[in-house]
Design a protein around this motif. Sequence first.
Motif, mmCIF file in Angstrom:
data_model
loop_
_atom_site.group_PDB
_atom_site.id
_atom_site.type_symbol
_atom_site.label_atom_id
_atom_site.label_comp_id
_atom_site.label_asym_id
_atom_site.label_seq_id
_atom_site.Cartn_x
_atom_site.Cartn_y
_atom_site.Cartn_z
ATOM 1 N N ALA A 96 0.768 -0.995 -0.238
ATOM 2 C CA ALA A 96 0.123 -0.039 -0.066
ATOM 3 C C ALA A 96 0.913 0.947 0.145
ATOM 4 C CB ALA A 96 -0.751 0.066 1.384
ATOM 5 N N GLY A 97 2.294 1.156 -0.079
ATOM 6 C CA GLY A 97 3.009 2.199 -0.009
ATOM 7 C C GLY A 97 3.371 2.937 1.240
ATOM 8 N N TYR A 98 3.144 2.291 2.645
ATOM 9 C CA TYR A 98 3.346 2.885 3.629
ATOM 10 C C TYR A 98 4.982 2.361 4.082
ATOM 11 C CZ TYR A 98 -1.280 4.360 4.588
ATOM 12 O OH TYR A 98 -2.542 5.049 4.324
ATOM 13 N N GLN A 99 5.602 3.109 4.684
ATOM 14 C CA GLN A 99 6.581 2.692 5.450
ATOM 15 C C GLN A 99 6.391 2.060 6.683
ATOM 16 O OE1 GLN A 99 8.903 6.721 4.907
ATOM 17 N NE2 GLN A 99 10.664 5.268 4.784
ATOM 18 N N VAL A 100 7.374 1.415 7.469
ATOM 19 C CA VAL A 100 7.244 0.457 8.351
ATOM 20 C C VAL A 100 7.930 0.745 9.676
ATOM 21 C CG1 VAL A 100 6.954 -1.837 9.418
ATOM 22 C CG2 VAL A 100 6.048 -1.492 7.020
ATOM 23 N N SER A 101 7.702 0.735 10.820
ATOM 24 C CA SER A 101 8.349 1.002 11.945
ATOM 25 C C SER A 101 8.112 -0.254 13.023
ATOM 26 C CB SER A 101 8.220 2.354 12.448
ATOM 27 O OG SER A 101 8.859 2.577 13.937
ATOM 28 N N VAL A 102 9.066 -0.763 13.582
ATOM 29 C CA VAL A 102 9.038 -1.806 14.546
ATOM 30 C C VAL A 102 9.100 -1.233 15.851
ATOM 31 C CG1 VAL A 102 9.652 -3.918 15.042
ATOM 32 C CG2 VAL A 102 10.067 -2.944 12.727
ATOM 33 N N ALA A 103 8.257 -1.635 16.891
ATOM 34 C CA ALA A 103 8.051 -1.180 18.294
ATOM 35 C C ALA A 103 8.061 -2.419 19.214
ATOM 36 C CB ALA A 103 6.503 -0.570 18.542
ATOM 37 N N GLY A 104 8.732 -2.385 20.319
ATOM 38 C CA GLY A 104 8.706 -3.710 21.109
ATOM 39 C C GLY A 104 8.524 -2.967 22.893
ATOM 40 N N GLY A 105 9.740 -2.514 23.303
ATOM 41 C CA GLY A 105 9.632 -1.869 24.664
ATOM 42 C C GLY A 105 9.284 -0.486 24.862
ATOM 43 N N ARG A 106 9.235 0.300 23.402
ATOM 44 C CA ARG A 106 8.804 1.671 23.224
ATOM 45 C C ARG A 106 9.964 2.614 24.215
ATOM 46 N NH1 ARG A 106 3.494 2.049 21.610
ATOM 47 N NH2 ARG A 106 2.996 -0.168 20.610
ATOM 48 N N HIS A 107 11.032 2.099 24.122
ATOM 49 C CA HIS A 107 12.010 3.037 24.929
ATOM 50 C C HIS A 107 12.937 3.875 24.170
ATOM 51 C CE1 HIS A 107 11.782 1.482 29.547
ATOM 52 N NE2 HIS A 107 11.043 0.340 28.726
ATOM 53 N N SER A 108 12.739 4.030 23.023
ATOM 54 C CA SER A 108 13.616 4.838 22.289
ATOM 55 C C SER A 108 13.392 6.311 22.880
ATOM 56 C CB SER A 108 13.236 4.768 20.973
ATOM 57 O OG SER A 108 13.534 5.834 20.302
ATOM 58 N N PHE A 109 14.329 6.797 23.184
ATOM 59 C CA PHE A 109 14.403 8.460 23.673
ATOM 60 C C PHE A 109 13.902 9.287 22.563
ATOM 61 C CE2 PHE A 109 17.511 6.963 26.915
ATOM 62 C CZ PHE A 109 17.009 7.680 28.080
ATOM 63 N N GLN A 110 14.088 9.076 21.092
ATOM 64 C CA GLN A 110 13.432 9.779 20.258
ATOM 65 C C GLN A 110 12.246 9.342 19.818
ATOM 66 O OE1 GLN A 110 15.084 12.632 19.395
ATOM 67 N NE2 GLN A 110 16.579 11.971 20.780
ATOM 68 N N GLY A 111 11.621 8.240 20.499
ATOM 69 C CA GLY A 111 10.297 7.749 19.951
ATOM 70 C C GLY A 111 10.057 7.364 18.805
ATOM 71 N N SER A 112 11.371 6.804 18.416
ATOM 72 C CA SER A 112 11.309 6.284 16.810
ATOM 73 C C SER A 112 10.964 4.965 16.600
ATOM 74 C CB SER A 112 12.826 6.293 16.483
ATOM 75 O OG SER A 112 13.564 5.451 17.297
ATOM 76 N N GLY A 113 10.388 4.210 17.543
ATOM 77 C CA GLY A 113 9.626 2.970 17.381
ATOM 78 C C GLY A 113 8.109 3.103 16.926
ATOM 79 N N VAL A 114 7.655 4.422 17.213
ATOM 80 C CA VAL A 114 6.208 4.657 16.789
ATOM 81 C C VAL A 114 6.380 5.897 16.079
ATOM 82 C CG1 VAL A 114 3.727 5.089 17.534
ATOM 83 C CG2 VAL A 114 5.456 3.639 19.040
ATOM 84 N N MET A 115 6.261 5.635 14.666
ATOM 85 C CA MET A 115 6.502 6.819 13.778
ATOM 86 C C MET A 115 5.198 7.541 13.089
ATOM 87 S SD MET A 115 9.497 7.668 13.700
ATOM 88 C CE MET A 115 9.875 8.435 12.119
ATOM 89 N N ASP A 116 4.892 8.765 13.054
ATOM 90 C CA ASP A 116 3.673 9.178 12.324
ATOM 91 C C ASP A 116 3.392 8.956 11.004
ATOM 92 O OD1 ASP A 116 3.348 10.652 14.952
ATOM 93 O OD2 ASP A 116 3.980 12.569 14.212
ATOM 94 N N GLY A 117 2.196 8.251 10.581
ATOM 95 C CA GLY A 117 1.952 8.150 9.239
ATOM 96 C C GLY A 117 2.688 6.776 9.023
ATOM 97 N N TYR A 118 3.253 5.897 9.890
ATOM 98 C CA TYR A 118 3.827 4.861 9.376
ATOM 99 C C TYR A 118 2.853 3.523 9.947
ATOM 100 C CZ TYR A 118 8.699 6.333 8.712
ATOM 101 O OH TYR A 118 9.704 7.010 8.129
ATOM 102 N N VAL A 119 3.213 2.351 9.404
ATOM 103 C CA VAL A 119 2.364 1.190 9.851
ATOM 104 C C VAL A 119 3.440 0.722 11.012
ATOM 105 C CG1 VAL A 119 1.884 -1.133 9.490
ATOM 106 C CG2 VAL A 119 1.344 0.408 7.844
ATOM 107 N N VAL A 120 3.048 0.642 12.175
ATOM 108 C CA VAL A 120 3.859 0.077 13.263
ATOM 109 C C VAL A 120 3.504 -1.262 13.444
ATOM 110 C CG1 VAL A 120 4.335 0.200 15.563
ATOM 111 C CG2 VAL A 120 3.858 2.505 14.452
ATOM 112 N N ILE A 121 4.506 -2.015 13.501
ATOM 113 C CA ILE A 121 4.395 -3.533 13.602
ATOM 114 C C ILE A 121 5.103 -3.658 15.225
ATOM 115 C CG2 ILE A 121 4.976 -5.731 13.105
ATOM 116 C CD1 ILE A 121 5.142 -5.037 10.525
#
Length: 589
Positions: A96-121
């Motif tokens: 569908a043309g979406y970029q993908v971000s991966v989350a687990g513990g959600r501890h990234s100081f930049q919050g990069s596991g959950v990205m705006d507009g991405y499909v988060v797995i």
Amino acid sequence: MLTRLGSLCAFFLLLSLICVAGANSPAAAGIEVMDELKECIGNHLDEETAVWPSDGSAYSSATKLAYNFKDTNPALVVMAKSSKDVSEALLCASQAGYQVSVAGGRHSFQGSGVMDGYVVIDTSLMCELPVVDEATMTMRVGSGCTNAIMLAGVSNSKVPGALTLTGSCPSVGVTGYVLGGGMGDISPFVGLKADNVLSMQIVLPNGTEVTANATHNSDLFWASRGGGGGLGIITELEMKVHEAPDPDHFTHFEVRYKPSHSVEVGVSLQTFLMDNQDRRMGGSATLSEKGWEARLVFLGTWQEGVAVLEKGGLLDPAYLRSDTAGELWVNFVKSDYEKYPVAVHEFRKYAEVEAYVYCKQYSWLPGGLGELQQFCYRSRNQGGCNSTPSCNTKWTLDMFLAMAASRDSNLNVGTSEWSHHQEMVSGVGGLLARELSQDTWQHIVDVVSSSQKPKHCNSDFQLNHFANGAVGDLHFDETAFPWRNATMLFSYSLIDERTSAKEKQACIEFSKKYTSYFFDGPAKGEILGGYYNYLGSENDLSFYFGPNLRRLQDIKSSYDPLNIFGKPLTVEVPPVSFDTNVKILDEKS
């Protein structure tokens, strides 16, 4: 690999041309793409696996971050339960043309596991309590497991003195921990977490799952140990399990020093680490206006540990604070300790000493240790729920280990209310160094004791982990983590929930004054590089990967040429442009 992904590249090129040509407007294209994503997800995944923006509180919960206070707005969060879920979600997103971000513990100081507009797995559900294989001294760990889960795994082992490296925070996800390198209390003895991975299962951008180890997909294996990710989605890891040098004795030291001797203590700690005086001694330390506080973990008896600290000059009576009496606890039995004003706790199990570390962290939170009693009642199979929690009692540490074994306990969920939520506002993140000059130590002391520190801005000097000993046994290019000659990892400038927007900005400005000394001032050149797990926002990728960056870029080109996993401060080659409204690959890709 390029051949393997060639058909996928052609598919995306065609898809991007069709979507760009067929859409009457960016808004129309956005609706069309979202409909395509929903249809694909609906056809391939269970309904409860997908969390959409229209799902209200479920979406709010699924998009929380543990160490960043920003709001996030991904297109979709997939709560994957298996590698098949991961593969299906990844293919739906990419088609569908979406970029993908991966989350687990959600501890990234930049919050990069959950990205705006991405499909988060999200892989946090992909975890069962790992079991130590006594014959091979290994354990297989699901990608959604945490530090605490790994600790529970060795705690349940029948191998005397079984060890696994864990970080300072129990709810950190093991996958992100490995991807950034991974340091902890026993790193001087066992190295990085990345050094202890024997094999991985990884889902590639084309949806296939492969094994990555020293003989299969070895370039992918190399890059996934300290290279920051962005090549695929790890679903399982095989880890080494170590045996302690003394399987029956594990000691924790709490040592406090006078603020008037902070420079001397800093130099002494550094010398101790540079000389590798004893790899059995690890831990962390904090420098504030009250002086140094060292929290040390020793793999041996308390008497041996005292001798090691004496030899290293770290128990010099002239340096030690004398406003508290010494304490000695051996197997939860207290006795007076008059030789030094330090707190010593010796345990019979490695898991107990780390559970004690957890307990000390959580005991000063607003809710204190009351969560232990609540967990005890909820679990219904634990006795003594009326016990008063205390880090000095076996019941308390046993309860921490019981919580550690439960993936949905608040000890394992970094976004839970029980966790202490902070955000790092220092733009340079975590710093790795080998040796700081005496003038630099004086600068650090001046900053932490400054009367100009903003309100609700924690600018203490956090010596997060000792990085000496076994960390330096590997050459810089044996894994993607290059900084093998460092002795210490440190960071600073944290805010919490109390910090207002004005106070946050003041903290950022104060932090810049602090860190400019290392990059534009007299200490320029004393910093080796950055620690990817404490990611900042101001430095480029060479700051984190140094001489290994070029090889990482080449591997990125092979495994993710369309940049499906691309995001800020993730290795990206070649550059790919995205229409931020439509989330469709540009036709020039």
